[in-house]
Design a protein around this motif. Structure first.
Motif, mmCIF file in Angstrom:
data_model
loop_
_atom_site.group_PDB
_atom_site.id
_atom_site.type_symbol
_atom_site.label_atom_id
_atom_site.label_comp_id
_atom_site.label_asym_id
_atom_site.label_seq_id
_atom_site.Cartn_x
_atom_site.Cartn_y
_atom_site.Cartn_z
ATOM 1 N N LEU A 188 38.776 42.845 33.015
ATOM 2 C CA LEU A 188 37.641 43.662 33.454
ATOM 3 C C LEU A 188 38.105 44.954 34.118
ATOM 4 O O LEU A 188 37.506 46.017 33.912
ATOM 5 N N LEU A 189 39.162 44.884 34.914
ATOM 6 C CA LEU A 189 39.703 46.096 35.529
ATOM 7 C C LEU A 189 40.301 47.020 34.476
ATOM 8 O O LEU A 189 40.234 48.255 34.605
ATOM 9 N N VAL A 220 41.669 31.041 35.736
ATOM 10 C CA VAL A 220 40.780 31.712 34.774
ATOM 11 C C VAL A 220 40.315 33.050 35.339
ATOM 12 O O VAL A 220 40.295 34.065 34.639
ATOM 13 N N SER A 221 39.952 33.063 36.612
ATOM 14 C CA SER A 221 39.443 34.284 37.244
ATOM 15 C C SER A 221 40.483 35.386 37.262
ATOM 16 O O SER A 221 40.145 36.570 37.092
ATOM 17 N N ALA A 246 35.627 44.257 48.293
ATOM 18 C CA ALA A 246 34.848 45.241 49.053
ATOM 19 C C ALA A 246 34.989 46.634 48.456
ATOM 20 O O ALA A 246 34.006 47.390 48.356
ATOM 21 N N LEU A 247 36.194 46.978 48.024
ATOM 22 C CA LEU A 247 36.439 48.300 47.446
ATOM 23 C C LEU A 247 35.696 48.465 46.125
ATOM 24 O O LEU A 247 35.075 49.513 45.858
ATOM 25 N N ILE A 248 35.744 47.437 45.282
ATOM 26 C CA ILE A 248 35.048 47.488 43.992
ATOM 27 C C ILE A 248 33.539 47.554 44.195
ATOM 28 O O ILE A 248 32.842 48.316 43.513
ATOM 29 N N PHE A 296 29.565 45.420 36.224
ATOM 30 C CA PHE A 296 29.655 45.376 37.683
ATOM 31 C C PHE A 296 29.320 43.992 38.228
ATOM 32 O O PHE A 296 30.071 43.438 39.054
ATOM 33 N N LYS A 297 28.226 43.412 37.767
ATOM 34 C CA LYS A 297 27.844 42.073 38.223
ATOM 35 C C LYS A 297 28.869 41.031 37.780
ATOM 36 O O LYS A 297 29.163 40.084 38.521
ATOM 37 N N THR A 298 29.410 41.220 36.581
ATOM 38 C CA THR A 298 30.407 40.273 36.076
ATOM 39 C C THR A 298 31.674 40.327 36.912
ATOM 40 O O THR A 298 32.243 39.286 37.278
ATOM 41 N N VAL A 299 32.130 41.539 37.232
ATOM 42 C CA VAL A 299 33.328 41.694 38.059
ATOM 43 C C VAL A 299 33.124 41.058 39.431
ATOM 44 O O VAL A 299 33.987 40.313 39.918
#
Length: 265
Positions: A127-128, A119-120, A190-192, A56-59
């Motif tokens: 991650l998703l 990269v992101s 915001a949704l994530i 979660f923090k990574t995302v």
């Protein structure tokens, strides 16, 4: 997934033309290659980051970096930073200079922002995908991944047409596309942040890079999939990087025409 895909798809075909305003055309391919190298390094260390900070923090961190990068790209091409500056001189005429020549650091910020964005994007997709696998039952993973890819490709197919309506025959409207992209990314973030906060992390393992390569080579099925994917991505790279530049600069098509062509393709 769809919101994140729209964010990426909106700027997919204008990135190379956008970069022409800040770096030489011959160096654009090199910049994409650098982004790929940094992405490989980031992916190879992803499992370590996930173990230390959690998914979660990574995302959220990856999406925040992505958002900061896309905002920088939007501002750099906006009217806030004009491409040329007029200097009054003694005889009453004006000397026009390129802002990137006057401030070399300005181009460096654009390059760094673009690399962070590239990269992101890949990291976010991975991650998703991990989240999707966690939410899927064993016999539904393939079906859900199919929907995942369908939503992503739908965004990629429709976005060029919309972008073509936003961008005129000049590059002065690129910033509008990046702003819209940032809006979709903000909604996705915001949704994530709201929906995935309580999701427990999966168990992560850290396979060595060389061991992974050997495993891929030994398994013919996986190897063939990787080769097919490599060839497809190689084709896409030419289409995404060089085709928009060629169609606009050499053929003389408008961005509306280019957007329609890419959406049909």
């Amino acid at each position: 997934t769809f919101l994140s895909s729209v964010h990426y798809a909106f700027v997919l075909y204008i990135n190379s033309s956008y970069l022409e305003n800040f770096i030489a055309k011959e160096k654009i391919g090199l910049l994409y290659a650098m982004a790929s190298v940094f992405t490989i390094i980031a992916i190879s260390n992803l499992s370590k980051v996930l173990k230390k900070y959690g998914q979660f923090k990574t995302v959220l961190s990856v999406l925040t970096i992505d958002l900061a990068a896309i905002i920088c790209l939007a501002i750099a091409s906006s009217p806030l930073f004009p491409k040329t500056i007029l200097f009054p001189v003694s005889d009453g005429t004006a000397l026009v200079e390129n802002i990137t020549r006057l401030t070399p650091w300005f181009g460096s910020i654009v390059i760094i922002s673009f690399l962070a964005f590239q990269v992101s994007i890949i990291m976010n997709r991975i991650l998703l995908d991990v989240y999707m696998e966690k939410f899927s039952k064993e016999n539904e993973t393939g079906n859900n991944r199919g929907w995942f890819l369908t939503s992503m490709n739908l965004a990629i197919a429709l976005s060029p047409f919309v972008v073509g309506k936003i961008v005129t025959n000049t590059s002065d409207d690129f910033w509008k596309v990046y702003v819209i992209s940032a809006i979709f990314l903000t909604l996705s973030l915001a949704l994530i942040a709201r929906k995935l906060k309580s999701v427990k992390d999966a168990s992560y393992h850290s396979p060595l890079f060389l061991q992974t390569i050997k495993k891929v080579i030994k398994d013919k099925n996986i190897f063939n999939i990787y080769i097919s994917s490599l060839l497809l991505e190689f084709f896409y790279s030419w289409m995404v990087i060089y085709t928009p530049i060629y169609l606009y600069n050499q053929i003389g098509l408008s961005w509306g025409q280019i957007g329609t062509i890419f959406s049909i393709m």
